[in-house]
Write an enzyme that holds these catalytic residues in place. Sequence first.
Site, PDB file in Angstrom:
ATOM      1  NE  ARG A 168      -3.886  -2.281   0.630  1.00 15.06           N
ATOM      2  CZ  ARG A 168      -3.778  -3.561   0.272  1.00 15.06           C
ATOM      3  NH1 ARG A 168      -2.765  -3.950  -0.482  1.00 15.06           N
ATOM      4  NH2 ARG A 168      -4.692  -4.443   0.635  1.00 15.06           N
ATOM      5  CB  SER A 241      -8.749  -0.003   4.651  1.00 18.43           C
ATOM      6  OG  SER A 241      -9.252  -1.202   4.134  1.00 18.43           O
ATOM      7  CD  GLU A 337      -5.234   1.949   2.618  1.00  9.59           C
ATOM      8  OE1 GLU A 337      -4.772   0.917   3.110  1.00  9.59           O
ATOM      9  OE2 GLU A 337      -6.192   1.958   1.835  1.00  9.59           O
TER      10      GLU A 337
HETATM   11  P1  FAD Z   1      -7.957   9.859  -5.198  1.00 12.48           P
HETATM   12  O1  FAD Z   1      -8.665   9.587  -3.922  1.00 12.48           O
HETATM   13  O2  FAD Z   1      -8.536  10.892  -6.085  1.00 12.48           O
HETATM   14  O3  FAD Z   1      -6.452  10.226  -4.892  1.00 12.48           O
HETATM   15  C1  FAD Z   1      -5.706   9.472  -3.976  1.00 12.48           C
HETATM   16  C2  FAD Z   1      -4.275  10.010  -3.979  1.00 12.48           C
HETATM   17  O4  FAD Z   1      -3.675   9.747  -5.244  1.00 12.48           O
HETATM   18  C3  FAD Z   1      -4.216  11.535  -3.820  1.00 12.48           C
HETATM   19  O5  FAD Z   1      -3.067  11.837  -3.085  1.00 12.48           O
HETATM   20  C4  FAD Z   1      -4.074  12.053  -5.240  1.00 12.48           C
HETATM   21  O6  FAD Z   1      -3.371  13.290  -5.314  1.00 12.48           O
HETATM   22  C5  FAD Z   1      -3.269  10.946  -5.880  1.00 12.48           C
HETATM   23  N1  FAD Z   1      -3.571  10.823  -7.305  1.00 12.48           N
HETATM   24  C6  FAD Z   1      -4.742  10.411  -7.861  1.00 12.48           C
HETATM   25  N2  FAD Z   1      -4.634  10.373  -9.199  1.00 12.48           N
HETATM   26  C7  FAD Z   1      -3.370  10.788  -9.492  1.00 12.48           C
HETATM   27  C8  FAD Z   1      -2.654  10.987 -10.711  1.00 12.48           C
HETATM   28  N3  FAD Z   1      -3.192  10.753 -11.900  1.00 12.48           N
HETATM   29  N4  FAD Z   1      -1.387  11.434 -10.625  1.00 12.48           N
HETATM   30  C9  FAD Z   1      -0.803  11.691  -9.422  1.00 12.48           C
HETATM   31  N5  FAD Z   1      -1.432  11.527  -8.253  1.00 12.48           N
HETATM   32  C10 FAD Z   1      -2.699  11.066  -8.287  1.00 12.48           C
HETATM   33  N6  FAD Z   1      -7.787   0.576  -2.054  1.00 12.48           N
HETATM   34  C11 FAD Z   1      -7.092  -0.568  -2.198  1.00 12.48           C
HETATM   35  O7  FAD Z   1      -5.858  -0.537  -2.335  1.00 12.48           O
HETATM   36  N7  FAD Z   1      -7.702  -1.783  -2.166  1.00 12.48           N
HETATM   37  C12 FAD Z   1      -9.040  -1.910  -2.026  1.00 12.48           C
HETATM   38  O8  FAD Z   1      -9.556  -3.019  -2.036  1.00 12.48           O
HETATM   39  C13 FAD Z   1      -9.813  -0.717  -1.871  1.00 12.48           C
HETATM   40  N8  FAD Z   1     -11.141  -0.793  -1.664  1.00 12.48           N
HETATM   41  C14 FAD Z   1     -11.861   0.355  -1.483  1.00 12.48           C
HETATM   42  C15 FAD Z   1     -13.241   0.238  -1.248  1.00 12.48           C
HETATM   43  C16 FAD Z   1     -14.009   1.375  -1.049  1.00 12.48           C
HETATM   44  C17 FAD Z   1     -15.494   1.229  -0.807  1.00 12.48           C
HETATM   45  C18 FAD Z   1     -13.397   2.658  -1.105  1.00 12.48           C
HETATM   46  C19 FAD Z   1     -14.228   3.906  -0.942  1.00 12.48           C
HETATM   47  C20 FAD Z   1     -12.025   2.773  -1.308  1.00 12.48           C
HETATM   48  C21 FAD Z   1     -11.236   1.627  -1.497  1.00 12.48           C
HETATM   49  N9  FAD Z   1      -9.856   1.683  -1.715  1.00 12.48           N
HETATM   50  C22 FAD Z   1      -9.132   0.527  -1.896  1.00 12.48           C
HETATM   51  C23 FAD Z   1      -9.150   2.988  -1.727  1.00 12.48           C
HETATM   52  C24 FAD Z   1      -9.192   3.705  -3.104  1.00 12.48           C
HETATM   53  O9  FAD Z   1     -10.309   3.316  -3.848  1.00 12.48           O
HETATM   54  C25 FAD Z   1      -7.949   3.439  -3.925  1.00 12.48           C
HETATM   55  O10 FAD Z   1      -6.798   3.853  -3.235  1.00 12.48           O
HETATM   56  C26 FAD Z   1      -7.984   4.137  -5.295  1.00 12.48           C
HETATM   57  O11 FAD Z   1      -6.854   3.776  -6.059  1.00 12.48           O
HETATM   58  C27 FAD Z   1      -8.041   5.672  -5.190  1.00 12.48           C
HETATM   59  O12 FAD Z   1      -8.338   6.164  -6.486  1.00 12.48           O
HETATM   60  P2  FAD Z   1      -8.884   7.640  -6.704  1.00 12.48           P
HETATM   61  O13 FAD Z   1      -8.863   7.903  -8.173  1.00 12.48           O
HETATM   62  O14 FAD Z   1     -10.200   7.790  -6.046  1.00 12.48           O
HETATM   63  O15 FAD Z   1      -7.780   8.490  -5.976  1.00 12.48           O
HETATM   64  P1  NAP Z   2     -10.761  -9.823   5.022  1.00 19.26           P
HETATM   65  O1  NAP Z   2     -10.793 -10.794   3.890  1.00 19.26           O
HETATM   66  O2  NAP Z   2     -11.847  -9.871   6.049  1.00 19.26           O
HETATM   67  O3  NAP Z   2      -9.373  -9.924   5.754  1.00 19.26           O
HETATM   68  C1  NAP Z   2      -9.073  -9.079   6.867  1.00 19.26           C
HETATM   69  C2  NAP Z   2      -7.629  -8.690   6.788  1.00 19.26           C
HETATM   70  O4  NAP Z   2      -6.827  -9.837   6.911  1.00 19.26           O
HETATM   71  C3  NAP Z   2      -7.328  -8.051   5.462  1.00 19.26           C
HETATM   72  O5  NAP Z   2      -6.969  -6.746   5.717  1.00 19.26           O
HETATM   73  C4  NAP Z   2      -6.240  -8.889   4.824  1.00 19.26           C
HETATM   74  O6  NAP Z   2      -5.036  -8.171   4.550  1.00 19.26           O
HETATM   75  C5  NAP Z   2      -5.896  -9.933   5.860  1.00 19.26           C
HETATM   76  N1  NAP Z   2      -6.001 -11.274   5.243  1.00 19.26           N
HETATM   77  C6  NAP Z   2      -7.116 -12.041   5.145  1.00 19.26           C
HETATM   78  N2  NAP Z   2      -6.807 -13.218   4.572  1.00 19.26           N
HETATM   79  C7  NAP Z   2      -5.488 -13.178   4.289  1.00 19.26           C
HETATM   80  C8  NAP Z   2      -4.588 -14.096   3.683  1.00 19.26           C
HETATM   81  N3  NAP Z   2      -5.008 -15.282   3.243  1.00 19.26           N
HETATM   82  N4  NAP Z   2      -3.307 -13.715   3.549  1.00 19.26           N
HETATM   83  C9  NAP Z   2      -2.875 -12.515   3.960  1.00 19.26           C
HETATM   84  N5  NAP Z   2      -3.688 -11.603   4.547  1.00 19.26           N
HETATM   85  C10 NAP Z   2      -4.974 -11.941   4.714  1.00 19.26           C
HETATM   86  O7  NAP Z   2     -10.709  -8.324   4.446  1.00 19.26           O
HETATM   87  P2  NAP Z   2     -11.838  -7.416   3.810  1.00 19.26           P
HETATM   88  O8  NAP Z   2     -12.007  -6.232   4.641  1.00 19.26           O
HETATM   89  O9  NAP Z   2     -13.040  -8.241   3.452  1.00 19.26           O
HETATM   90  O10 NAP Z   2     -11.128  -6.958   2.459  1.00 19.26           O
HETATM   91  C11 NAP Z   2     -10.868  -7.906   1.435  1.00 19.26           C
HETATM   92  C12 NAP Z   2      -9.696  -7.436   0.607  1.00 19.26           C
HETATM   93  O11 NAP Z   2     -10.011  -6.173   0.016  1.00 19.26           O
HETATM   94  C13 NAP Z   2      -8.422  -7.217   1.423  1.00 19.26           C
HETATM   95  O12 NAP Z   2      -7.329  -7.616   0.655  1.00 19.26           O
HETATM   96  C14 NAP Z   2      -8.389  -5.720   1.661  1.00 19.26           C
HETATM   97  O13 NAP Z   2      -7.080  -5.197   1.739  1.00 19.26           O
HETATM   98  C15 NAP Z   2      -9.094  -5.185   0.422  1.00 19.26           C
HETATM   99  N6  NAP Z   2      -9.786  -3.936   0.751  1.00 19.26           N
HETATM  100  C16 NAP Z   2      -9.023  -2.812   0.829  1.00 19.26           C
HETATM  101  C17 NAP Z   2      -9.609  -1.594   1.114  1.00 19.26           C
HETATM  102  C18 NAP Z   2      -8.780  -0.331   1.155  1.00 19.26           C
HETATM  103  O14 NAP Z   2      -9.348   0.752   1.172  1.00 19.26           O
HETATM  104  N7  NAP Z   2      -7.474  -0.424   1.168  1.00 19.26           N
HETATM  105  C19 NAP Z   2     -10.974  -1.521   1.355  1.00 19.26           C
HETATM  106  C20 NAP Z   2     -11.708  -2.688   1.304  1.00 19.26           C
HETATM  107  C21 NAP Z   2     -11.101  -3.901   1.004  1.00 19.26           C
HETATM  108  P3  NAP Z   2      -4.792  -7.277   3.259  1.00 19.26           P
HETATM  109  O15 NAP Z   2      -5.571  -6.015   3.520  1.00 19.26           O
HETATM  110  O16 NAP Z   2      -3.328  -7.075   3.284  1.00 19.26           O
HETATM  111  O17 NAP Z   2      -5.260  -7.996   2.054  1.00 19.26           O
END
Ligand code: FAD
Ligand code: NAP
Length: 344
Positions: A168, A241, A337
């Site tokens: 991340r 998250s 995050e």
């Molecule tokens: P923004 O929120 O608009 O920007 C985020 C950052 O990136 C800011 O600092 C911005 O300046 C920068 N940025 C954006 N675009 C550019 C560009 N073109 N050039 C330079 N900088 C830029 N994240 C995960 O990793 N895994 C997940 O499973 C996940 N699940 C999510 C679920 C939900 C319901 C929500 C609401 C969010 C989730 N996220 C997840 C977080 C988010 O969706 C991601 O990080 C996504 O990549 C952000 O994209 P955005 O275009 O909305 O970025």
């Molecule tokens: P989940 O499956 O309930 O798992 C809870 C946490 O445990 C997760 O954060 C995941 O880490 C870790 N985990 C579970 N199983 C694992 C495995 N087999 N090996 C290593 N790590 C494990 O999580 P959830 O909330 O439903 O989300 C599912 C996936 O979507 C996750 O990968 C999560 O990161 C991603 N997600 C990300 C965001 C975001 O905003 N970043 C939002 C929603 C969902 P990891 O997070 O490292 O995978």
Amino acid sequence: MNFDCKPLANYPLRERNTLGFDVVAQWALPIPQAEQIPVAIRWAKNAGLPHRVLGGGSNVVLPAQLPGLTLLMDIDFIEVLENLAAKTRLRVGAGTNWHAFVRWTLDHSFLGLENLALIPGTVGAAPIQNIGAYGVEVKEYIDTVEAYDCQTNQWVTLSRTDCRFSYRHSVFKDEPNRFVITAVIFDLPKVWQPRISYADLTNYFANRAVDAITAPAIFDAVYAIRTQKLPDPKVIGNVGSFFQNPVISNQQLQSLKGQFPRIVSYPESATHSKLAAGWLIDQCGFKAMQMGNVGVHDKQALVLTHRGGGNAGELLGLAGQIQKKVKETFGVELTVEPMIYSEQ
Ligand code: FAD
Ligand code: NAP
């Protein structure tokens, strides 16, 4: 080609941040073409104003008044550069919707991104925090990133190594606002293996035939699981998250296990383990808690929510309380995050 730079004053961003906060950008400029960027950056520098990029606003916490120039990334295209026996190479505009791109790849039988379905936001933001879900990280599929370097005022192509991807994290988080990403080049190998080790995916496919575990089926599974578990930002404001999963030494994990035998952890390396931050927050009694206009999601305590009328101050207040309690209880620091922006 010459571009006039005419940013829009007092631009409302409520529809462009998934927390749904009332936010007004001092200046905003939609960017449908990369060539506008140097002109826009020069405009901001000449005016002595800060700048930033906004994609879908799904990983940012914005203040009520966002100072300076906000570039609204709208560059939207998908280009097949090569379709070889071993791999497909795609070039995708930074403003392209991420989920729509993933669906497009599967519609064209280009496999690999299915575990990353339904992540909100844009393709250009995917490298920023090296988006990941269900055991897959986008860095595995990124070849290069095209960007404008606002420090050197040059167009650059960053290799995967240059991007310094980690869990991340990337160079783009280390040096915020330096690079404006305009396109991402993806390599999708033709050899494909399903990745369903996460419990929700394993359970989903538990009673299905092995040959039913296809990439489109995983896409559908991820879609169904996430729709059921995560709040839809169109209905309840959130940024996914709110905290990263902390990585601690195996020594610290052993000592925590003595006190909390059910603590949820996963091996990260030979010496370190990852804790499920959602479990830590849940144990501290925050799950489903409501505090004014903000709260903690009832199905996943890692997600903070906003149901209207709130602001960044309220949300960060709740986040601070969670961090304090988790630190007191487990001795573990929770890192926020999403990117936090201030009024300065
Ligand atoms: P923004 O929120 O608009 O920007 C985020 C950052 O990136 C800011 O600092 C911005 O300046 C920068 N940025 C954006 N675009 C550019 C560009 N073109 N050039 C330079 N900088 C830029 N994240 C995960 O990793 N895994 C997940 O499973 C996940 N699940 C999510 C679920 C939900 C319901 C929500 C609401 C969010 C989730 N996220 C997840 C977080 C988010 O969706 C991601 O990080 C996504 O990549 C952000 O994209 P955005 O275009 O909305 O970025
Ligand atoms: P989940 O499956 O309930 O798992 C809870 C946490 O445990 C997760 O954060 C995941 O880490 C870790 N985990 C579970 N199983 C694992 C495995 N087999 N090996 C290593 N790590 C494990 O999580 P959830 O909330 O439903 O989300 C599912 C996936 O979507 C996750 O990968 C999560 O990161 C991603 N997600 C990300 C965001 C975001 O905003 N970043 C939002 C929603 C969902 P990891 O997070 O490292 O995978």
